[in-house]
Scaffold this active site. Structure first.
Site, PDB file in Angstrom:
ATOM      1  N   ARG A   1      -5.400   5.135  -8.525  1.00  0.00           N
ATOM      2  CA  ARG A   1      -4.969   6.486  -8.918  1.00  0.00           C
ATOM      3  C   ARG A   1      -5.084   6.678 -10.433  1.00  0.00           C
ATOM      4  O   ARG A   1      -5.341   7.780 -10.911  1.00  0.00           O
ATOM      5  CB  ARG A   1      -3.538   6.752  -8.446  1.00  0.00           C
ATOM      6  CG  ARG A   1      -2.498   5.934  -9.162  1.00  0.00           C
ATOM      7  CD  ARG A   1      -1.099   6.364  -8.810  1.00  0.00           C
ATOM      8  NE  ARG A   1      -0.702   5.963  -7.461  1.00  0.00           N
ATOM      9  CZ  ARG A   1       0.429   6.336  -6.878  1.00  0.00           C
ATOM     10  NH1 ARG A   1       1.255   7.142  -7.515  1.00  0.00           N
ATOM     11  NH2 ARG A   1       0.745   5.912  -5.688  1.00  0.00           N
TER      12      ARG A   1
ATOM     13  N   LEU B   1       0.866  -1.172   0.000  1.00  0.00           N
ATOM     14  CA  LEU B   1       0.000   0.000   0.000  1.00  0.00           C
ATOM     15  C   LEU B   1       0.903   1.223   0.000  1.00  0.00           C
ATOM     16  O   LEU B   1       1.891   1.266   0.739  1.00  0.00           O
ATOM     17  CB  LEU B   1      -0.881   0.034   1.252  1.00  0.00           C
ATOM     18  CG  LEU B   1      -2.230  -0.687   1.230  1.00  0.00           C
ATOM     19  CD1 LEU B   1      -2.909  -0.546   2.587  1.00  0.00           C
ATOM     20  CD2 LEU B   1      -3.144  -0.165   0.130  1.00  0.00           C
ATOM     21  N   ASP B   2       0.571   2.218  -0.809  1.00  0.00           N
ATOM     22  CA  ASP B   2       1.353   3.456  -0.817  1.00  0.00           C
ATOM     23  C   ASP B   2       1.319   4.108   0.560  1.00  0.00           C
ATOM     24  O   ASP B   2       0.340   3.935   1.305  1.00  0.00           O
ATOM     25  CB  ASP B   2       0.795   4.437  -1.843  1.00  0.00           C
ATOM     26  CG  ASP B   2       1.004   3.972  -3.274  1.00  0.00           C
ATOM     27  OD1 ASP B   2       1.928   3.171  -3.498  1.00  0.00           O
ATOM     28  OD2 ASP B   2       0.238   4.408  -4.156  1.00  0.00           O
ATOM     29  N   PRO B   3       2.331   4.885   0.907  1.00  0.00           N
ATOM     30  CA  PRO B   3       2.322   5.593   2.199  1.00  0.00           C
ATOM     31  C   PRO B   3       1.067   6.445   2.400  1.00  0.00           C
ATOM     32  O   PRO B   3       0.552   6.546   3.513  1.00  0.00           O
ATOM     33  CB  PRO B   3       3.586   6.454   2.142  1.00  0.00           C
ATOM     34  CG  PRO B   3       4.506   5.686   1.248  1.00  0.00           C
ATOM     35  CD  PRO B   3       3.613   5.073   0.197  1.00  0.00           C
TER      36      PRO B   3
END
Length: 309
Positions: free
Chosen positions: A180, A38-40
């Site tokens: 995104r 998971l992205d930050p």
């Protein structure tokens, strides 16, 4: 050493690697892995494997996923999310002119089997190096489009905010889909640009966020999903006799009722409820693919007490 799967509710600002490192200290073992990053910026469900159960993560990585997200229409960024620099900004008049019907049509076009170009700052490798690392090094990265499946793309609410239009959405999709990129492509289709401002993963296959715990207050041993429970959520189940369990543990093939519908791995469970291993059917026999030895007693270790920042 206790093994199993752990469901973590990752906090914003933490990388998946941060979560793994923290769990290693809490669990007192270095044998910790994760099933998909998971992205930050993102929060939500991260599935970790502890000790021998890291071998089950292979069967988690490719599962379908569910997300809650906020898409901001009216602005495009270099990273397709809120952490990037602004590329374009539409006038407030153009944003106000976006109709509900146009939003619905744009979402519909991004639902189903679609072709999607991943964001340049994704973790996809290009000639052995992550795309985001090449972007950070100043390279112009253009990743080829690839087929993905978005099984549901639902608009939950729409809110005008500071000259933009924020859409709260729920997305169910196959592994490999970039939320995104959906935000970017929806904004582009509407002619105003778009990016992601919030993302929360709420499900991976049979595992849901409401069963997860944060790393601030988790009791690792108490929160573990046992190897048998995890495996039977992921795979078909084969109940063994005591003799079959022993034979499989020794690497022997066992006799089973032929079943041509079982073409993949099957979780073999001993009479005491323990996961003996994963097997595959070969006619009237089952052959071991992976053995899961019984957990050894845990050794005392120093608990991690450093507060999270």
């Amino acid at each position: 050493m206790t093994s199993g799967l752990l469901l973590i509710d990752k906090a914003q600002g933490w990388t998946s690697h941060d979560a793994v490192a923290r769990t290693r200290r809490l669990a007192g073992t270095r044998k910790v892995g994760h099933a998909g990053t998971l992205d930050p910026m993102a929060t939500g469900l991260l599935v970790l494997g502890i000790n021998s159960s890291t071998r089950l993560l292979t069967y988690v990585v490719g599962l379908d996923k569910e997300y809650l997200a906020t898409i901001r229409l009216g602005q495009a960024t270099t990273t397709d999310d809120a952490e990037g620099e602004e590329l374009t900004r539409a006038s407030a008049e153009r944003v106000v002119a976006i109709t509900p019907a146009a939003v619905a049509a744009g979402i519909s076009d991004l639902t189903g089997d679609i072709s999607q170009q991943p964001s340049a700052v994704s973790a996809i490798k290009v000639d052995g190096k992550r795309a985001y690392a090449r972007v950070r090094a100043g390279e112009d990265v253009q990743l080829p489009a690839r087929p993905v499946t978005v099984s549901e793309f639902a608009l939950l609410s729409s809110t005008p905010r500071n000259g933009f239009l924020d859409l709260e959405v729920r997305v169910e999709c196959a592994s490999g889909t970039y939320i995104r990129a959906l935000a970017r492509d929806l904004g582009a289709a509407l002619g105003v640009g778009g990016h992601l401002t919030a993302l929360r993963r709420t499900r991976i296959g049979p595992f849901r966020i409401d069963a997860a715990a944060t790393l601030q207050d988790i009791d690792v041993v108490a929160a573990l999903i046992s190897p048998a429970d995890a495996a039977t959520r992921l795979l078909p189940r084969l109940d063994l006799s005591a003799e079959q369990a022993i034979d499989l543990g020794h690497g022997k093939r066992i006799r089973v009722e032929p079943d041509t519908t079982r073409t993949g791995p099957v979780a073999a469970i001993a009479p005491d409820g323990r996961l003996v291993g994963l097997v595959e059917y070969r006619g009237d026999q089952a052959k071991s693919l992976l053995n899961f030895p019984p957990d050894l007693p845990d050794e005392p270790h120093q608990s991690e007490s450093t507060p999270m920042s």
